[in-house]
Design a protein around this motif. Structure first.
Motif, mmCIF file in Angstrom:
data_model
loop_
_atom_site.group_PDB
_atom_site.id
_atom_site.type_symbol
_atom_site.label_atom_id
_atom_site.label_comp_id
_atom_site.label_asym_id
_atom_site.label_seq_id
_atom_site.Cartn_x
_atom_site.Cartn_y
_atom_site.Cartn_z
ATOM 1 N N UNK A 1 -60.724 41.981 -7.422
ATOM 2 C CA UNK A 1 -61.279 42.515 -8.669
ATOM 3 C C UNK A 1 -60.050 43.224 -9.367
ATOM 4 N N UNK A 2 -59.219 43.864 -8.980
ATOM 5 C CA UNK A 2 -58.217 44.551 -9.593
ATOM 6 C C UNK A 2 -57.342 43.284 -10.064
ATOM 7 N N UNK A 3 -56.753 42.516 -9.085
ATOM 8 C CA UNK A 3 -56.189 41.321 -9.428
ATOM 9 C C UNK A 3 -56.547 40.364 -10.407
ATOM 10 N N UNK A 4 -58.086 40.205 -10.592
ATOM 11 C CA UNK A 4 -58.666 39.565 -11.536
ATOM 12 C C UNK A 4 -58.327 40.292 -12.967
ATOM 13 N N UNK A 5 -58.756 41.540 -12.787
ATOM 14 C CA UNK A 5 -58.368 42.199 -14.196
ATOM 15 C C UNK A 5 -57.118 42.210 -14.743
ATOM 16 N N UNK A 6 -55.892 42.432 -13.878
ATOM 17 C CA UNK A 6 -54.894 42.482 -14.574
ATOM 18 C C UNK A 6 -54.431 40.837 -15.048
ATOM 19 N N UNK A 7 -54.679 40.012 -14.259
ATOM 20 C CA UNK A 7 -54.435 38.497 -14.553
ATOM 21 C C UNK A 7 -55.294 38.101 -15.950
ATOM 22 N N UNK A 8 -56.415 38.637 -16.078
ATOM 23 C CA UNK A 8 -57.159 38.084 -17.368
ATOM 24 C C UNK A 8 -56.840 39.029 -18.296
ATOM 25 N N UNK A 9 -56.041 40.038 -18.140
ATOM 26 C CA UNK A 9 -55.586 40.985 -19.186
ATOM 27 C C UNK A 9 -54.127 40.464 -19.703
ATOM 28 N N UNK A 10 -53.650 39.400 -19.193
ATOM 29 C CA UNK A 10 -52.282 38.829 -19.762
ATOM 30 C C UNK A 10 -52.567 38.154 -21.030
ATOM 31 N N UNK A 11 -51.850 38.664 -21.944
ATOM 32 C CA UNK A 11 -51.687 37.783 -23.361
ATOM 33 C C UNK A 11 -51.880 36.238 -23.167
ATOM 34 N N UNK A 12 -51.079 35.828 -22.265
ATOM 35 C CA UNK A 12 -50.866 34.431 -22.090
ATOM 36 C C UNK A 12 -51.941 33.644 -21.413
ATOM 37 N N UNK A 13 -52.980 34.277 -20.804
ATOM 38 C CA UNK A 13 -54.140 33.997 -19.833
ATOM 39 C C UNK A 13 -54.796 32.852 -20.256
ATOM 40 N N UNK A 14 -55.081 33.025 -21.635
ATOM 41 C CA UNK A 14 -55.801 31.590 -21.974
ATOM 42 C C UNK A 14 -54.949 30.480 -21.810
ATOM 43 N N UNK A 15 -53.799 30.416 -21.891
ATOM 44 C CA UNK A 15 -52.994 29.010 -21.852
ATOM 45 C C UNK A 15 -52.166 29.188 -20.490
ATOM 46 N N UNK A 16 -52.991 29.526 -19.604
ATOM 47 C CA UNK A 16 -52.383 29.593 -18.002
ATOM 48 C C UNK A 16 -53.271 28.651 -17.228
ATOM 49 N N UNK A 17 -52.642 28.060 -16.319
ATOM 50 C CA UNK A 17 -53.474 27.523 -14.971
ATOM 51 C C UNK A 17 -52.542 28.304 -13.934
ATOM 52 N N UNK A 18 -53.501 29.195 -13.144
ATOM 53 C CA UNK A 18 -53.230 30.029 -12.309
ATOM 54 C C UNK A 18 -53.657 29.653 -10.937
ATOM 55 N N UNK A 19 -52.958 29.790 -9.736
ATOM 56 C CA UNK A 19 -53.456 29.539 -8.224
ATOM 57 C C UNK A 19 -52.818 30.876 -7.744
ATOM 58 N N UNK A 20 -53.972 31.418 -6.982
ATOM 59 C CA UNK A 20 -53.878 32.754 -6.233
ATOM 60 C C UNK A 20 -53.788 32.362 -4.821
ATOM 61 N N UNK A 21 -52.856 32.980 -3.963
ATOM 62 C CA UNK A 21 -52.821 32.853 -2.403
ATOM 63 C C UNK A 21 -52.750 34.299 -1.935
ATOM 64 N N UNK A 22 -54.071 34.698 -1.291
ATOM 65 C CA UNK A 22 -53.675 35.909 -0.589
ATOM 66 C C UNK A 22 -52.947 35.758 0.552
ATOM 67 N N UNK A 23 -52.095 36.862 0.695
ATOM 68 C CA UNK A 23 -50.880 36.941 1.910
ATOM 69 C C UNK A 23 -51.468 38.014 3.051
ATOM 70 N N UNK A 24 -51.128 37.560 4.102
ATOM 71 C CA UNK A 24 -51.353 38.539 5.457
ATOM 72 C C UNK A 24 -49.936 38.716 6.014
ATOM 73 N N UNK A 25 -49.834 40.034 6.648
ATOM 74 C CA UNK A 25 -48.452 40.149 7.277
ATOM 75 C C UNK A 25 -48.441 38.863 8.689
ATOM 76 N N UNK A 26 -47.218 38.403 8.757
ATOM 77 C CA UNK A 26 -47.054 37.441 9.945
ATOM 78 C C UNK A 26 -46.651 38.183 11.028
#
Length: 92
Positions: A62-87
């Motif tokens: 939810x925090x990530x979505x809030x930050x990304x959707x707050x980007x001024x360029x958000x309406x003009x972006x294609x975004x791909x999110x990959x969650x990371x875990x410790x190897x």
């Protein structure tokens, strides 16, 4: 939680240059504030593209979505999110 985020920016070619420049300036200010706060941990340009790879260090989806959707360029972006875990082979 850590997330690897690829952002591809697609500003419409018919957008007036002054408007595009203003949005980019807002984007820079917003992203630099998030970097200072430690929530935008890394920002890397993709060579030859209007794209970047970033690492975000946030509490949850939810925090990530809030930050990304707050980007001024958000309406003009294609975004791909990959969650990371410790190897398991990571040296501590």
């Amino acid at each position: 939680m850590l997330y690897l985020v690829r952002m591809d920016v697609n500003i419409p070619p018919d957008m007036p240059k002054e408007r595009a420049d203003a949005i980019k300036a807002e984007e820079r200010d917003y992203s630099q504030q998030l970097q200072r706060e430690g929530r935008w941990a890394h920002l890397w340009r993709v060579v030859g593209e209007h794209s970047n790879y970033s690492v975000f260090d946030v509490v949850d989806n939810d925090e990530l979505h809030m930050l990304l959707s707050g980007l001024p360029l958000f309406p003009y972006m294609d975004i791909k999110v990959t969650p990371l875990a410790k190897h398991p082979s990571t040296a501590e």
